[in-house]
Design a protein around this motif. Structure first.
Motif, short mmCIF file in Angstrom:
data_model
loop_
_atom_site.label_atom_id
_atom_site.label_comp_id
_atom_site.label_asym_id
_atom_site.label_seq_id
_atom_site.Cartn_x
_atom_site.Cartn_y
_atom_site.Cartn_z
N MET A 147 38.54 88.51 58.89
CA MET A 147 37.18 89.47 57.85
C MET A 147 37.06 89.10 57.04
O MET A 147 35.42 89.59 56.71
N SER A 148 38.21 88.47 56.14
CA SER A 148 37.86 88.75 55.15
C SER A 148 37.53 86.54 55.13
O SER A 148 36.34 86.91 54.04
N GLN A 149 38.00 86.02 55.94
CA GLN A 149 37.60 84.82 55.52
C GLN A 149 36.10 84.57 56.04
O GLN A 149 35.42 83.88 55.72
N LEU A 150 35.46 85.51 57.56
CA LEU A 150 33.88 85.01 58.03
C LEU A 150 33.51 86.28 56.27
O LEU A 150 31.96 85.76 56.77
N LYS A 151 34.10 87.03 55.77
CA LYS A 151 33.27 88.05 54.54
C LYS A 151 32.39 86.63 53.50
O LYS A 151 31.34 86.44 53.20
N GLN A 152 32.70 85.43 53.58
CA GLN A 152 32.83 84.27 52.44
C GLN A 152 32.16 83.70 53.48
O GLN A 152 31.29 82.73 52.62
N HIS A 153 31.02 83.79 54.89
CA HIS A 153 30.50 83.05 54.89
C HIS A 153 28.73 83.65 54.50
O HIS A 153 28.68 84.43 55.49
#
Length: 171
Positions: A147-153
């Motif tokens: 979830m943290s990784q995808l928030k960056q997109h």
């Protein structure tokens, strides 16, 4: 496990997300893409399809049966603990368990159908707007990281999360 639902603008973004989450240990059995472009899914090396109708990604009706069985077991355990076991009491207990199971199954089915309808309408709205739905099954440990990784997109939007019990990613 958890099931995470995201929307993104196009299949290029979905392919980028696929590559990133695969590096984090998510395999094709836990990653699925929905898009109205079947040929695009294949050309982008993505695991997916074009509608929920051909999948069992939303299986809340199956969960209704599991819920009803749990209610049945609970009523049976409580009944056995409270009643002297005689033939007449046993017949009453079976009747009460049957009614409890039927009521729980009916109530859970109504709630689950509403839940499925809401999800399908939401996802169809995104798909009809030309967006792509990305579905990722993660363990509870993987969830915060993904979830943290995808928030960056900037092109990725979180839609919802649910359980994936009784609803495997289609092969």
């Amino acid at each position: 496990m958890k099931r995470l639902f995201y929307s993104t603008n196009d299949l290029d973004d979905a392919e980028l997300i696929s590559d990133e989450v695969h590096k984090q240990g998510i395999d094709d059995q836990h990653f699925f893409v929905l898009s109205r472009e079947d040929k695009g899914i294949l050309s982008h090396r993505l695991h997916g399809g074009n509608s929920f109708d051909n999948t069992s990604l939303l299986a809340t009706s199956k969960r209704a049966g599991v819920f009803a069985f749990c209610i049945l077991a609970l009523v049976a355990i409580i009944g056995v603990g409270l009643v002297d076991i005689t033939m007449q009491n046993l017949l009453w207990l079976v009747l009460v368990c049957g009614v409890a199971f039927a009521a729980a199954k009916m109530l859970a089915s109504i709630v689950c159908a509403s839940f499925d309808s809401y999800f399908k309408d939401t996802f169809d709205r995104h798909l009809d707007n030309g967006e792509v739905i990305v579905i990722i099954d993660v363990t509870h440990d993987q969830s915060p990281k993904i979830m943290s990784q995808l928030k960056q997109h900037s092109a990725v939007s979180f839609i919802a999360e649910s359980s994936n019990i009784e609803s495997p990613i289609p092969s």
